[in-house]
Design a protein around this motif. Structure first.
Motif, short mmCIF file in Angstrom:
data_model
loop_
_atom_site.label_atom_id
_atom_site.label_comp_id
_atom_site.label_asym_id
_atom_site.label_seq_id
_atom_site.Cartn_x
_atom_site.Cartn_y
_atom_site.Cartn_z
N UNK A 154 10.49 11.70 -3.31
CA UNK A 154 11.04 10.35 -3.14
C UNK A 154 12.44 10.41 -2.55
N UNK A 155 13.28 11.27 -3.09
CA UNK A 155 14.65 11.39 -2.60
C UNK A 155 14.68 11.88 -1.16
N UNK A 156 13.77 12.78 -0.82
CA UNK A 156 13.72 13.30 0.55
C UNK A 156 13.23 12.24 1.53
N UNK A 157 12.24 11.43 1.11
CA UNK A 157 11.65 10.42 1.99
C UNK A 157 12.58 9.24 2.26
N UNK A 158 13.66 9.13 1.51
CA UNK A 158 14.62 8.06 1.78
C UNK A 158 15.26 8.20 3.15
N UNK A 159 15.24 9.42 3.69
CA UNK A 159 15.86 9.67 5.00
C UNK A 159 14.88 9.46 6.16
N UNK A 160 13.64 9.07 5.87
CA UNK A 160 12.66 8.86 6.94
C UNK A 160 13.09 7.73 7.86
N UNK A 161 13.53 6.62 7.27
CA UNK A 161 13.97 5.47 8.06
C UNK A 161 14.78 4.55 7.17
N UNK A 162 15.47 3.60 7.78
CA UNK A 162 16.23 2.63 7.01
C UNK A 162 15.31 1.79 6.13
N UNK A 163 14.13 1.48 6.66
CA UNK A 163 13.19 0.66 5.89
C UNK A 163 12.69 1.43 4.67
N UNK A 164 12.36 2.70 4.84
CA UNK A 164 11.91 3.51 3.70
C UNK A 164 13.04 3.66 2.67
N UNK A 165 14.27 3.85 3.15
CA UNK A 165 15.40 3.95 2.25
C UNK A 165 15.56 2.67 1.44
N UNK A 166 15.41 1.53 2.10
CA UNK A 166 15.50 0.24 1.40
C UNK A 166 14.37 0.09 0.40
N UNK A 211 0.83 -1.20 0.00
CA UNK A 211 0.00 0.00 0.00
C UNK A 211 0.87 1.26 0.00
N UNK A 212 1.94 1.23 0.78
CA UNK A 212 2.84 2.37 0.85
C UNK A 212 3.49 2.62 -0.51
N UNK A 213 3.85 1.55 -1.20
CA UNK A 213 4.45 1.68 -2.53
C UNK A 213 3.49 2.36 -3.50
N UNK A 214 2.22 1.96 -3.47
CA UNK A 214 1.24 2.55 -4.38
C UNK A 214 1.09 4.05 -4.15
N UNK A 215 1.22 4.47 -2.89
CA UNK A 215 1.12 5.89 -2.57
C UNK A 215 2.36 6.64 -3.03
N UNK A 216 3.54 6.08 -2.72
CA UNK A 216 4.79 6.76 -3.03
C UNK A 216 5.05 6.85 -4.53
N UNK A 217 4.52 5.91 -5.29
CA UNK A 217 4.70 5.94 -6.74
C UNK A 217 4.09 7.17 -7.39
N UNK A 218 3.18 7.82 -6.70
CA UNK A 218 2.47 8.98 -7.25
C UNK A 218 3.13 10.30 -6.87
N UNK A 219 4.24 10.26 -6.16
CA UNK A 219 4.91 11.48 -5.71
C UNK A 219 5.99 11.92 -6.69
N UNK A 220 6.31 13.22 -6.69
CA UNK A 220 7.40 13.71 -7.55
C UNK A 220 8.74 13.18 -7.06
N UNK A 221 9.72 13.19 -7.93
CA UNK A 221 11.00 12.57 -7.62
C UNK A 221 11.70 13.26 -6.45
N UNK A 222 11.54 14.58 -6.30
CA UNK A 222 12.18 15.28 -5.18
C UNK A 222 11.67 14.76 -3.84
#
Length: 347
Positions: free
Chosen positions: A31-43, A18-29
Motif C-alpha cells: 500500500x505504501x509503495x503504491x501511493x507513488x503510482x499516481x496522484x490519484x492512487x495517492x489520494x 473495484x480498485x479499493x476492494x483489490x487494494x484492501x487485500x494487500x500487505x501494508x508495505x
C-alpha cells in the motif's frame, strides 16, 4: 486477447470501488509503495474511507514487537524494522507513545511507525506529584482520537490525568484511588475504553476513561505474575508458582467479574529450559491468532526469543540477541500496522 486484458485492466484502474476492494487485500508495505503510482492512487490510498476500512480489517494482526531499539518479527524473515523515534513508553493498536529528552525534561509524542505520522503531546500541568505511569489509549471502533493516561502519586492517593487529542488538553480525573503502601503499578493495558493495571498486591485496577470510574478485581491466584496483556479483545494474565516452570494463562470474563483458565503450559520439555530455573526466563507476549491453533506465547530465555504455540505445544527460535547470552528481556511493545493519520495536538 491482449486487447481484452488491456480493457479489463483499464476498467479496474478507472473504477475506484473495484480498485479499493483489490487494494484492501494487500500487505501494508505494498500500500505504501503504491501511493507513488499516481496522484490519484495517492489520494485514494490516503483517503479516510480507505484507511479506516483497511485498519479495521487489519487492526488485530500483530506482525512483531520492539524490544528496546530492536524490531523482532513474529514470522517474517524480513527484519527491516518499521522506524520509531526516541524511547517507547507504550504501544496501543498500531500507535506508539514515545519520549525524548533527558530525565528531567521528557517530550512526549504519539507516533505511527507505519506512516511516520507524529503528534506532540503538551506537557501535563506542573505539580509536585511523583510520576508513576504514562499510557496510550486508541482504537478506531472506540473513538477516532487517541488519549494519553498519566498516573502520579501523592501521599495516600494516586491521581489520574487524561489527555485527549480531540480537545488538545489535559484533564484531572475526579476519581482518586488509594492502594497499599509500596504497591507498584505494572504495565497498563487498554481494552474497550478501559485502562487496566496489574498491581503488585494481588489486584487488577481498571479505569474507565469515558465515565472516570475505577474498578478493582482480585487475581485468580496468589502467584508471581509473568505477563499481563491484551490480544484480539481478550485480557490475559500469566502466572507461575515460584521455583517451578509451570505457567497458567488466565483470561478475564467479558463482564470483568472474574477469570478462567485458558491454557496450562509446562516448560520443562523445551530444550532451552533444561537445567534452568523460573528466574531464567520471562513471558514477553501472548498473541491470539485468527484461528485458535495459531495462538502463541513469546518467551525470553537467556538472550533468545522462543515462539511457543499454545495449541500444538510446538516451539520455534525466532531471534537471538547478539552478545546477550545471559540477558532476560522483560519489556516489549507490539507492532500492528495501521494507515490512519493521527491528529496533531492542539498547541
Amino acid at each position: 486477447m491482449e486487447d481484452s486484458d488491456q480493457q479489463s485492466g483499464a476498467f479496474i484502474f478507472s473504477n475506484d470501488d473495484l480498485l479499493t476492494e483489490i487494494l484492501l487485500r494487500l500487505p501494508v508495505k505494498s500500500i505504501l509503495r503504491f501511493k507513488s503510482v499516481s496522484k490519484h492512487w495517492s489520494w485514494l490510498l490516503s483517503h479516510r474511507h480507505f484507511t479506516h476500512r483497511y485498519d479495521n480489517d487489519n487492526l488485530s494482526k500483530s506482525l512483531g514487537l520492539y524490544a528496546g531499539n530492536i524490531y523482532v518479527p513474529f514470522d517474517s524473515e524480513d527484519r527491516s524494522a518499521p522506524s520509531f523515534r526516541g524511547f517507547i513508553e507504550a504501544s496501543c493498536n498500531g500507535l506508539l507513545l514515545c519520549h525524548s529528552g533527558d530525565d528531567h525534561n521528557h517530550i512526549y509524542y504519539v507516533y505511527n511507525p507505519t506512516t511516520k505520522n507524529i503528534a506532540t503531546i503538551p506537557s501535563v500541568p506542573k505539580d509536585q506529584n511523583i510520576f508513576m505511569f504514562m499510557g496510550l489509549a486508541f482504537h478506531q471502533t472506540d473513538f477516532l482520537h487517541y488519549k494519553v493516561v498519566r498516573v502520579s502519586w501523592l501521599p495516600y492517593a494516586f491521581l489520574v490525568h487524561v489527555y485527549s487529542s480531540d480537545t488538545g488538553k489535559w484533564k484531572l480525573s475526579v476519581e482518586r484511588f488509594s492502594i497499599s503502601s509500596g504497591c507498584i503499578i505494572r504495565k497498563g493495558v487498554y481494552l474497550n475504553g478501559v485502562v487496566h493495571w496489574a498491581l503488585t498486591h494481588g489486584k487488577l485496577l481498571s479505569y474507565n476513561i469515558e465515565v472516570e470510574k475505577l474498578h478493582m478485581l482480585n487475581y485468580p491466584v496468589d502467584n508471581e505474575i509473568r505477563y499481563f496483556g491484551e490480544s484480539r479483545g481478550r485480557l490475559h494474565l500469566v502466572v507461575a508458582p515460584l521455583s517451578k516452570l509451570h505457567l497458567t494463562m488466565y483470561e478475564i470474563l467479558r463482564d470483568r467479574s472474574g477469570w478462567f483458565v485458558k491454557y496450562q503450559v509446562q516448560l520443562d520439555g523445551l530444550p532451552d529450559m533444561t537445567n534452568l530455573s523460573c528466574y531464567d526466563f520471562n513471558v514477553i507476549d501472548v498473541v491470539r491468532g485468527e484461528k485458535e491453533e495459531d495462538t502463541f506465547m513469546l518467551l525470553s530465555i537467556l538472550g533468545k526469543f522462543i515462539k511457543y504455540n499454545l495449541h500444538h505445544k510446538s516451539f520455534k527460535l525466532i531471534f537471538s540477541f547478539p552478545g546477550e547470552k545471559m540477558y532476560i528481556w522483560s519489556e516489549s511493545h507490539r507492532y500492528m500496522p495501521i494507515l490512519s493519520s493521527i491528529p496533531s495536538a492542539r498547541l
